[in-house]
Write a protein that holds these residues in place. Structure first.
Motif, PDB file in Angstrom:
ATOM      1  N   TRP A 297       4.586  -0.629   1.457  1.00  0.00           N
ATOM      2  CA  TRP A 297       5.176   1.238   1.982  1.00  0.00           C
ATOM      3  C   TRP A 297       5.673   1.422   0.604  1.00  0.00           C
ATOM      4  N   ARG A 300       3.268   2.390  -1.837  1.00  0.00           N
ATOM      5  CA  ARG A 300       2.965   3.536  -1.565  1.00  0.00           C
ATOM      6  C   ARG A 300       4.149   4.819  -1.662  1.00  0.00           C
ATOM      7  N   PHE A 366       4.259   7.943   4.073  1.00  0.00           N
ATOM      8  CA  PHE A 366       3.661   7.287   3.847  1.00  0.00           C
ATOM      9  C   PHE A 366       2.858   5.914   3.374  1.00  0.00           C
ATOM     10  N   VAL A 371      -2.853   3.207  -1.465  1.00  0.00           N
ATOM     11  CA  VAL A 371      -2.652   3.303  -2.549  1.00  0.00           C
ATOM     12  C   VAL A 371      -3.678   4.589  -2.943  1.00  0.00           C
TER      13      VAL A 371
END
Length: 395
Positions: A297, A300, A366, A371
């Motif tokens: 996370w 991202r 996100f 990605v």
């Protein structure tokens, strides 16, 4: 006619944006509006759920306060993080997800007309539950800086007064990613003691921190231990969103009241899901599992920050989302959200109703896009905000 308790409760916006994106059904849309994640739950939880389908005991209302395995696992989990010992039978009750736990706790602690202290901006679902319980939100503004969100500890403590029933804190906070620490707990300990207020701690994301540090739990502070009610959830750290399992842990007398509210409200939790959550909490690699998910996370998040470096984005210190300040763009949050949707195939939530300052921000989640798909954000934002398309960039 709308009943009085609903007149000051708007929607949360996420549902409207999510429904619109679902209706379009276009896989090119970036789904940045809802707190979902594509990262799989722990394998041990999946296996336990499959096993529960064939277990008749899982197909039951009983026990109403939650399976013993879940309460024991949750009590041990919160105890490890807070440095306190909790009794699974008298100081823990299971709930149908974290927000069910928040509402049950508010109904057990707040008299109509009493205040509940919250940070601003904050998730509209927390504000709405305060109002649904008859409470009056009292907001303390967080400040966006170049390094992320901060909130003054003394200002937070000063908001606690004779009309305060509870302080409702989350760390990292949603949607800002604001992280609270011992400075805040120390200041709140004196204020809560002076005014006999509860500290309700939403622990749903407490291990999703980007600084590598362990959670800062208010019950670890000696002055707050007997005033802290911890509400936890399997939805975020464990990625068990559809399982709808959470827990409330605190001093036995107030947990008895929370349990009574639960019996009067949702009644019980998802029987098929409880042993799965217990297994995930008890797993030897539980912390490593959360750390691995957090690392992804964070990757991202960094990609979003890189892609939107030219825009007024505030860095989060944890969690699943970040905010864009729409004021420098000379747009309202609703206008930016609509442009992103119509021009750029981005679903993102305007934060009207997310505290007094929410109307200035759009939230970007996100956690639910890899990605590789986030690398188009810069071009998409340019399409949304500017009248002319951006010239192609050489890579």
């Amino acid at each position: 006619m709308t009943v009085t308790r609903l007149r000051d409760i708007p929607g949360i916006g996420v549902d409207a944006v999510g429904d619109a994106a679902d209706a379009v059904g276009n896989p090119e849309f970036l789904r940045l509006e809802n707190l979902d994640t594509d990262l799989r739950p722990p394998a041990v939880a999946i296996a336990a759920t499959h096993a529960a389908i064939d277990n008749d005991a899982a197909n039951s209302y009983l026990p109403f306060q939650g399976h013993r395995s879940l309460r024991a696992a949750a009590a041990a989990h919160v105890g490890r993080i807070s440095g306190r010992r909790y009794d699974a039978d008298t100081e823990c009750v299971s709930v149908a997800g974290g927000l069910n736990g928040i509402l049950n706790t508010l109904l057990a602690t707040v008299e109509p007309g009493q205040e509940v202290v919250l940070c601003d901006p904050v998730y509209a679902g927390l504000v709405n539950r305060v109002r649904l319980a008859g409470g009056i939100p009292r907001f303390v503004p967080a400040q966006p800086t170049a390094d992320g969100w901060t909130i003054d500890a003394e200002r937070l403590a000063d908001a606690v007064g004779p009309d305060t029933a509870a302080v409702l804190m989350m760390g990292p906070a949603m949607p800002t990613g604001l992280v609270l620490d011992d400075r805040h707990w120390s200041a709140l300990a004196d204020a809560c003691e002076r005014h006999n207020a509860w500290l309700i701690y939403d622990a749903a994301m407490e291990r999703i921190r980007f600084d590598g540090r362990p959670p800062s739990h208010p019950a670890a502070h000696e002055g707050l231990a007997r005033r802290t009610i911890t509400v936890g959830s399997a939805s975020k750290e464990l990625r068990l969103i559809g399982w709808r399992v959470g827990w409330v842990i605190g001093p036995a007398p107030i947990i008895a009241d929370v349990r009574l509210v639960g019996l009067t409200n949702v009644v019980c939790q998802v029987g098929l899901a409880q042993d799965a959550v217990a297994a995930a909490l008890d797993a030897p690699d539980a912390d490593a599992d959360v750390a691995a998910a957090t690392a992804e996370w964070q990757r991202r998040c960094e990609m979003v920050l890189h892609q939107l470096a030219a825009y007024p984005v505030i860095r989060p210190h944890g969690g699943w989302s970040l905010l864009i300040d729409t004021r420098p763009l000379e747009l309202t949050a609703l206008e930016l959200s609509q442009r992103l949707f119509d021009r750029a195939k981005i679903a993102a939530t305007p934060m009207d109703g997310w505290g007094p300052s929410g109307r200035h921000y759009v939230r970007i989640v996100f956690a639910n896009e890899p990605v590789e798909r986030l690398t188009s954000l810069s071009e998409r934002f340019h399409l949304a905000i500017h009248d002319r398309p951006e010239a192609p960039r050489h890579r």
